[in-house]
Design a protein around this motif. Sequence first.
Motif, PDB file in Angstrom:
ATOM      1  N   THR A  43       0.758  -1.279  -0.109  1.00  0.00           N
ATOM      2  CA  THR A  43      -0.107  -0.009   0.001  1.00  0.00           C
ATOM      3  C   THR A  43       1.010   1.310  -0.154  1.00  0.00           C
ATOM      4  O   THR A  43       0.457   2.278  -0.716  1.00  0.00           O
ATOM      5  CB  THR A  43      -1.015  -0.201   1.081  1.00  0.00           C
ATOM      6  N   GLY A  44       2.001   1.271   0.680  1.00  0.00           N
ATOM      7  CA  GLY A  44       2.713   2.400   0.802  1.00  0.00           C
ATOM      8  C   GLY A  44       3.469   2.569  -0.705  1.00  0.00           C
ATOM      9  O   GLY A  44       3.571   3.812  -1.012  1.00  0.00           O
ATOM     10  N   ILE A  45       4.092   1.615  -1.275  1.00  0.00           N
ATOM     11  CA  ILE A  45       4.633   1.784  -2.578  1.00  0.00           C
ATOM     12  C   ILE A  45       3.579   2.513  -3.504  1.00  0.00           C
ATOM     13  O   ILE A  45       3.914   3.306  -4.312  1.00  0.00           O
ATOM     14  CB  ILE A  45       5.191   0.225  -3.297  1.00  0.00           C
ATOM     15  N   GLN A  46       2.387   1.874  -3.638  1.00  0.00           N
ATOM     16  CA  GLN A  46       1.366   2.324  -4.444  1.00  0.00           C
ATOM     17  C   GLN A  46       0.872   3.585  -4.199  1.00  0.00           C
ATOM     18  O   GLN A  46       0.419   4.564  -4.943  1.00  0.00           O
ATOM     19  CB  GLN A  46       0.173   1.462  -4.514  1.00  0.00           C
ATOM     20  N   ASP A  47       0.875   4.258  -2.790  1.00  0.00           N
ATOM     21  CA  ASP A  47       0.671   5.605  -2.496  1.00  0.00           C
ATOM     22  C   ASP A  47       1.704   6.656  -2.857  1.00  0.00           C
ATOM     23  O   ASP A  47       1.258   7.584  -3.706  1.00  0.00           O
ATOM     24  CB  ASP A  47       0.624   5.609  -0.912  1.00  0.00           C
ATOM     25  N   SER A  48       2.944   6.067  -3.048  1.00  0.00           N
ATOM     26  CA  SER A  48       3.914   6.794  -3.462  1.00  0.00           C
ATOM     27  C   SER A  48       3.993   6.919  -5.151  1.00  0.00           C
ATOM     28  O   SER A  48       4.412   7.980  -5.783  1.00  0.00           O
ATOM     29  CB  SER A  48       5.521   6.345  -3.054  1.00  0.00           C
ATOM     30  N   TYR A  49       3.672   5.733  -5.664  1.00  0.00           N
ATOM     31  CA  TYR A  49       3.382   5.838  -7.035  1.00  0.00           C
ATOM     32  C   TYR A  49       2.370   6.803  -7.558  1.00  0.00           C
ATOM     33  O   TYR A  49       2.348   7.479  -8.623  1.00  0.00           O
ATOM     34  CB  TYR A  49       3.359   4.425  -7.471  1.00  0.00           C
ATOM     35  N   ASN A  50       1.213   6.839  -6.718  1.00  0.00           N
ATOM     36  CA  ASN A  50       0.168   7.713  -7.026  1.00  0.00           C
ATOM     37  C   ASN A  50       0.641   9.445  -6.801  1.00  0.00           C
ATOM     38  O   ASN A  50       0.174  10.137  -7.786  1.00  0.00           O
ATOM     39  CB  ASN A  50      -1.060   7.455  -6.188  1.00  0.00           C
ATOM     40  N   VAL A 106      -2.316  23.193  -8.944  1.00  0.00           N
ATOM     41  CA  VAL A 106      -2.140  22.751  -7.533  1.00  0.00           C
ATOM     42  C   VAL A 106      -2.959  21.764  -7.199  1.00  0.00           C
ATOM     43  O   VAL A 106      -2.839  20.800  -6.370  1.00  0.00           O
ATOM     44  CB  VAL A 106      -1.752  23.585  -6.554  1.00  0.00           C
ATOM     45  N   ASP A 107      -4.272  21.872  -7.540  1.00  0.00           N
ATOM     46  CA  ASP A 107      -5.375  21.137  -7.085  1.00  0.00           C
ATOM     47  C   ASP A 107      -5.375  19.600  -7.460  1.00  0.00           C
ATOM     48  O   ASP A 107      -6.020  18.779  -7.287  1.00  0.00           O
ATOM     49  CB  ASP A 107      -6.851  21.672  -7.253  1.00  0.00           C
ATOM     50  N   LEU A 108      -4.366  19.364  -8.384  1.00  0.00           N
ATOM     51  CA  LEU A 108      -4.120  17.956  -8.952  1.00  0.00           C
ATOM     52  C   LEU A 108      -3.801  17.189  -7.787  1.00  0.00           C
ATOM     53  O   LEU A 108      -3.999  15.955  -7.636  1.00  0.00           O
ATOM     54  CB  LEU A 108      -3.071  17.959 -10.190  1.00  0.00           C
ATOM     55  N   LEU A 109      -3.077  17.671  -6.753  1.00  0.00           N
ATOM     56  CA  LEU A 109      -2.554  17.153  -5.510  1.00  0.00           C
ATOM     57  C   LEU A 109      -3.614  16.552  -4.758  1.00  0.00           C
ATOM     58  O   LEU A 109      -3.701  15.858  -3.793  1.00  0.00           O
ATOM     59  CB  LEU A 109      -1.661  17.876  -4.757  1.00  0.00           C
ATOM     60  N   ASP A 110      -5.008  17.216  -4.709  1.00  0.00           N
ATOM     61  CA  ASP A 110      -5.914  16.903  -3.974  1.00  0.00           C
ATOM     62  C   ASP A 110      -6.373  15.445  -4.282  1.00  0.00           C
ATOM     63  O   ASP A 110      -6.934  14.491  -3.455  1.00  0.00           O
ATOM     64  CB  ASP A 110      -7.294  17.797  -4.248  1.00  0.00           C
ATOM     65  N   SER A 111      -6.252  14.873  -5.620  1.00  0.00           N
ATOM     66  CA  SER A 111      -6.838  13.743  -6.244  1.00  0.00           C
ATOM     67  C   SER A 111      -5.732  12.444  -5.461  1.00  0.00           C
ATOM     68  O   SER A 111      -6.271  11.326  -5.221  1.00  0.00           O
ATOM     69  CB  SER A 111      -6.416  13.668  -7.623  1.00  0.00           C
ATOM     70  N   TYR A 112      -4.733  12.846  -4.858  1.00  0.00           N
ATOM     71  CA  TYR A 112      -4.038  12.015  -4.015  1.00  0.00           C
ATOM     72  C   TYR A 112      -4.723  11.136  -3.015  1.00  0.00           C
ATOM     73  O   TYR A 112      -4.866  10.199  -2.874  1.00  0.00           O
ATOM     74  CB  TYR A 112      -2.624  12.495  -3.909  1.00  0.00           C
ATOM     75  N   GLY A 113      -5.055  12.147  -2.168  1.00  0.00           N
ATOM     76  CA  GLY A 113      -5.980  11.637  -0.903  1.00  0.00           C
ATOM     77  C   GLY A 113      -7.367  11.241  -1.417  1.00  0.00           C
ATOM     78  O   GLY A 113      -7.813  10.109  -0.922  1.00  0.00           O
ATOM     79  N   ASP A 114      -8.039  11.855  -2.374  1.00  0.00           N
ATOM     80  CA  ASP A 114      -9.363  11.407  -2.870  1.00  0.00           C
ATOM     81  C   ASP A 114      -9.394  10.172  -3.135  1.00  0.00           C
ATOM     82  O   ASP A 114     -10.139   9.213  -3.154  1.00  0.00           O
ATOM     83  CB  ASP A 114      -9.900  12.297  -3.980  1.00  0.00           C
ATOM     84  N   GLU A 115      -8.320   9.485  -4.057  1.00  0.00           N
ATOM     85  CA  GLU A 115      -7.936   8.295  -4.703  1.00  0.00           C
ATOM     86  C   GLU A 115      -7.528   7.296  -3.535  1.00  0.00           C
ATOM     87  O   GLU A 115      -7.812   6.161  -3.514  1.00  0.00           O
ATOM     88  CB  GLU A 115      -7.111   8.300  -5.963  1.00  0.00           C
ATOM     89  N   ARG A 116      -6.500   7.583  -2.756  1.00  0.00           N
ATOM     90  CA  ARG A 116      -5.724   6.508  -1.946  1.00  0.00           C
ATOM     91  C   ARG A 116      -6.600   6.347  -0.587  1.00  0.00           C
ATOM     92  O   ARG A 116      -6.234   5.442  -0.168  1.00  0.00           O
ATOM     93  CB  ARG A 116      -4.433   7.039  -1.822  1.00  0.00           C
ATOM     94  N   ILE A 117      -7.155   7.350  -0.133  1.00  0.00           N
ATOM     95  CA  ILE A 117      -7.811   7.115   1.275  1.00  0.00           C
ATOM     96  C   ILE A 117      -8.708   6.016   1.195  1.00  0.00           C
ATOM     97  O   ILE A 117      -8.770   5.189   2.231  1.00  0.00           O
ATOM     98  CB  ILE A 117      -8.381   8.604   1.756  1.00  0.00           C
ATOM     99  N   PRO A 118      -9.696   5.866   0.383  1.00  0.00           N
ATOM    100  CA  PRO A 118     -10.515   4.940   0.181  1.00  0.00           C
ATOM    101  C   PRO A 118     -10.043   3.400   0.236  1.00  0.00           C
ATOM    102  O   PRO A 118     -10.625   2.231   0.473  1.00  0.00           O
ATOM    103  CB  PRO A 118     -11.365   5.085  -1.108  1.00  0.00           C
ATOM    104  N   ILE A 146      -7.818  -2.460  -7.677  1.00  0.00           N
ATOM    105  CA  ILE A 146      -8.210  -1.179  -7.303  1.00  0.00           C
ATOM    106  C   ILE A 146      -8.559  -0.179  -8.485  1.00  0.00           C
ATOM    107  O   ILE A 146      -7.925  -0.327  -9.520  1.00  0.00           O
ATOM    108  CB  ILE A 146      -6.841  -0.666  -6.592  1.00  0.00           C
ATOM    109  N   ALA A 147      -9.509   0.740  -8.297  1.00  0.00           N
ATOM    110  CA  ALA A 147      -9.855   1.597  -9.365  1.00  0.00           C
ATOM    111  C   ALA A 147     -10.335   2.808  -8.650  1.00  0.00           C
ATOM    112  O   ALA A 147     -10.719   3.270  -7.787  1.00  0.00           O
ATOM    113  CB  ALA A 147     -10.845   1.031 -10.033  1.00  0.00           C
ATOM    114  N   TYR A 148     -10.222   4.034  -9.308  1.00  0.00           N
ATOM    115  CA  TYR A 148     -10.601   5.407  -9.259  1.00  0.00           C
ATOM    116  C   TYR A 148     -11.539   6.007  -9.915  1.00  0.00           C
ATOM    117  O   TYR A 148     -11.585   7.012 -10.520  1.00  0.00           O
ATOM    118  CB  TYR A 148      -9.450   6.327  -9.042  1.00  0.00           C
TER     119      TYR A 148
END
Length: 542
Positions: A310-317, A331-343, A396-398
Amino acid sequence: MLQGKKIHSTDVLVVGAGPTGLTLAVELARRGIAHRVIDRGSGPAIGSRGKGLQPRSLEVLDDLGVIDRILAAGEAGLPLRMYQDHEFTAELATTTGPGPRPGIPFPDLVLLPEWRVEKVLRDRLAELGSNVAFGAELASFEQDAEGVTAVLENGEIVRARYLVGCDGGHSTVRRQLGATMAGRTHDDQYFLVGDVRVGGLSADAAYAWFTEGGGYLAVSPLPHADGVWQFQANVVPGPDGSVPEPTLDIFRELFTARSGRADVVLDETTWLSRYRFNARMVDRYRYGRVYLAGDAAHVHSPAGGQGMNTGIQDSYNLGWKLAAVLGGAPVDLLDSYGDERIPVAAKVLADSSRGFESVFALRGVRRFLRDHLIFPLVKHPAVMARLLAKTNHLAIAYPDSALTLRGEDRCRGPRPGDRAPDARGVTADGTPTRLFDLTRGTHWTVVGFGEEAAAALRELAGISDDAVRTCMATDNAPGSDHTDITRTLIGSEARRLFRAQPGTLVLIRPDGYLAARTRDAAAISAHLTRILAPRKALETTA
């Protein structure tokens, strides 16, 4: 306080050099992003710790250019021999088939101790011109509208545009942010773990023993480790709450009592540890210009082998998004990191907690169900295959991400937000290739199916080759009118796997997920411009 002191500047400060931090560093390095990796340890970590790489993580490592080294150092297909009260009950397969299959080049878990994964990634990082600063512990940091100023324990000051905490379950970054982890700690039992040399036990399998009194013992040979195995056993706190420290003598005592084997020799421990199972996570991953990834953001039961993955894939995202924003994307592109990885983390926590409670129940209904329902069921290969599929991360899907263009949602093949499957074929000159060969790298990829997509591909080819690449997937070699299309994947496998009609276009993100599926080149162009503008490389699409 900082007046008169030299400040070292970089774009991204990565705190922690485990698999999470190293994956992020490699992703940044190959994109030419200035970064610094620091770690509080005096040198590389020892100990097997997490020891399994799931299929999706193997695809990430393939993209990062280290898959050959990973597969050479690891081992797939090691069965698990299970015992109950000293009696052999089943040998469980850990493979799902005969090997690579359409769409899935790495179908099985690969056993590899975490320290060796880190070494492979450090070597790759060195090839890209970067390294880890060991003995560099974060003391404090402050952020403002333009960046983060970090102070190290050695007095060094680092000014970065972004800081990412990849520093594990006891994260200094998370603590200084004041972020808390909600969830549960399983405190009815502790686990002793270590790496120990084992003699007298066949290394062609891993072993697990479950005893009538709720005891658990597991040993697994580590690949290419000269007889070193990982040892795990649970212990229940005493009446005063005390728990034994992990020692070689304790390991020997537990092994003999729970396995019933007096002929096996344990000696030469190289790493010892003790832990409780936690299922906890933060409620957000972004705190201004500071981000959390891996165990710094979520910790959970090792059931199913999920933590390192999960950590490897967090960083890859996160990595490609940081690079894009540093290159001028909104900069709001970075919001998608948490939006995608938290679920994803929330589901992993829930699944691993259920797995822990099912397998390690000490008493009661869960214990009865484990012994009389779960254990008998997993003996069946089909059941075991379904369990393995639930932990491989390939599903896993977004679909609800802001980066996903909803279009052909009712198609039978992969939909926007899904992982793009691999597909085998040949190039125009007959050289064997794969779709993953064409998507490997830092770019977006547009795949057009059939010669009917040629005009759209030409239209999209005006986008900078560094940002977006185009490819025609066709059953046959392109006709003479299409010789200007330089990237082709010839063969029917891609069309079958995507279930694509002639003229279909799919847009694949840098991390291998479908961003769009449509027949409209203008829709793809507009979607890319919206996500990545005002990059000059995309101005031709505006």
